[in-house]
Scaffold this motif. Structure first.
Motif, PDB file in Angstrom:
ATOM      1  N   ALA A   1     -38.045 -35.799 -21.926  1.00 54.60           N
ATOM      2  CA  ALA A   1     -36.790 -34.722 -21.932  1.00 54.60           C
ATOM      3  C   ALA A   1     -35.860 -35.038 -22.860  1.00 54.60           C
ATOM      4  O   ALA A   1     -35.659 -36.179 -23.156  1.00 54.60           O
ATOM      5  N   GLN A   2     -35.085 -34.029 -23.229  1.00 55.41           N
ATOM      6  CA  GLN A   2     -34.151 -34.353 -24.325  1.00 55.41           C
ATOM      7  C   GLN A   2     -32.815 -34.647 -23.644  1.00 55.41           C
ATOM      8  O   GLN A   2     -32.502 -33.423 -22.903  1.00 55.41           O
ATOM      9  N   PRO A   3     -31.957 -35.524 -23.799  1.00 59.70           N
ATOM     10  CA  PRO A   3     -30.517 -35.735 -23.174  1.00 59.70           C
ATOM     11  C   PRO A   3     -29.708 -34.621 -23.901  1.00 59.70           C
ATOM     12  O   PRO A   3     -29.627 -34.223 -24.836  1.00 59.70           O
ATOM     13  N   ALA A   4     -28.845 -34.283 -22.932  1.00 62.34           N
ATOM     14  CA  ALA A   4     -27.580 -33.447 -23.252  1.00 62.34           C
ATOM     15  C   ALA A   4     -26.478 -34.266 -23.927  1.00 62.34           C
ATOM     16  O   ALA A   4     -25.615 -33.768 -24.566  1.00 62.34           O
ATOM     17  N   GLY A   5     -26.474 -35.522 -23.418  1.00 62.06           N
ATOM     18  CA  GLY A   5     -25.328 -36.525 -24.102  1.00 62.06           C
ATOM     19  C   GLY A   5     -25.507 -37.698 -23.409  1.00 62.06           C
ATOM     20  O   GLY A   5     -26.719 -38.135 -22.966  1.00 62.06           O
ATOM     21  N   SER A   6     -24.417 -38.585 -23.718  1.00 54.98           N
ATOM     22  CA  SER A   6     -24.548 -39.876 -22.973  1.00 54.98           C
ATOM     23  C   SER A   6     -22.999 -40.317 -22.546  1.00 54.98           C
ATOM     24  O   SER A   6     -22.268 -39.746 -22.703  1.00 54.98           O
ATOM     25  N   ARG A   7     -23.300 -41.456 -21.763  1.00 57.44           N
ATOM     26  CA  ARG A   7     -21.985 -41.892 -21.286  1.00 57.44           C
ATOM     27  C   ARG A   7     -22.260 -43.461 -20.877  1.00 57.44           C
ATOM     28  O   ARG A   7     -23.573 -43.857 -20.797  1.00 57.44           O
ATOM     29  N   ARG A   8     -21.225 -44.169 -20.467  1.00 60.94           N
ATOM     30  CA  ARG A   8     -21.518 -45.780 -20.368  1.00 60.94           C
ATOM     31  C   ARG A   8     -21.332 -45.859 -18.874  1.00 60.94           C
ATOM     32  O   ARG A   8     -20.486 -45.194 -18.242  1.00 60.94           O
TER      33      ARG A   8
END
Length: 129
Positions: free
Chosen positions: A53-60
């Motif tokens: 799947a393709q992520p929509a973003g990221s975070r720590r």
């Protein structure tokens, strides 16, 4: 009243009870069970293969057994379509819940829409069900 007062004292310290205040029930939980037929969900993707799947973003995010924050992919509910795989570490948000996929794990959605949390084996990236 006495049983409640005794239990309250054990939990919160002897002397903290105030039986003169009475008992107020703020939550009631009921567990039930109905005998029924076992349903077997097929974990196999519709065409037998999974794609990432393709992520929509990221975070720590912080995870147990990791040193400091880890850059973590964030997915929306589209990542839960049958045939897609979400490798951990990841967060998948939907309108009704949030899935946290720890490092070393992944989630896949089978043909029936059941979501499977699968552990990656150390030597191979195969699932351990």
């Amino acid at each position: 009243m006495r049983l409640f007062s005794d239990d309250y004292g054990r939990r919160f310290g002897e002397g903290s009870q105030s039986p003169e205040a009475g008992i107020r029930v703020t939550a009631l939980r009921v567990a039930s069970f109905v005998q029924g037929e076992t349903i077997e969900f097929d974990a196999t993707p519709p065409d037998g293969r999974t794609t990432a799947a393709q992520p929509a973003g990221s975070r720590r995010c912080f995870f147990p057994r990791t040193e400091g924050p880890v850059e973590t992919a964030v997915f929306d509910e589209n990542a839960l379509e049958p045939g897609l795989a979400v490798p951990g570490p990841a967060v998948v948000t939907t309108p009704t819940t949030t899935y946290l996929v720890e490092p070393g794990w992944r989630i896949e959605t089978g043909a029936h829409g059941a979501i499977w949390f699968l552990a990656n084996s150390p030597e191979k990236k195969e699932d351990q069900r």
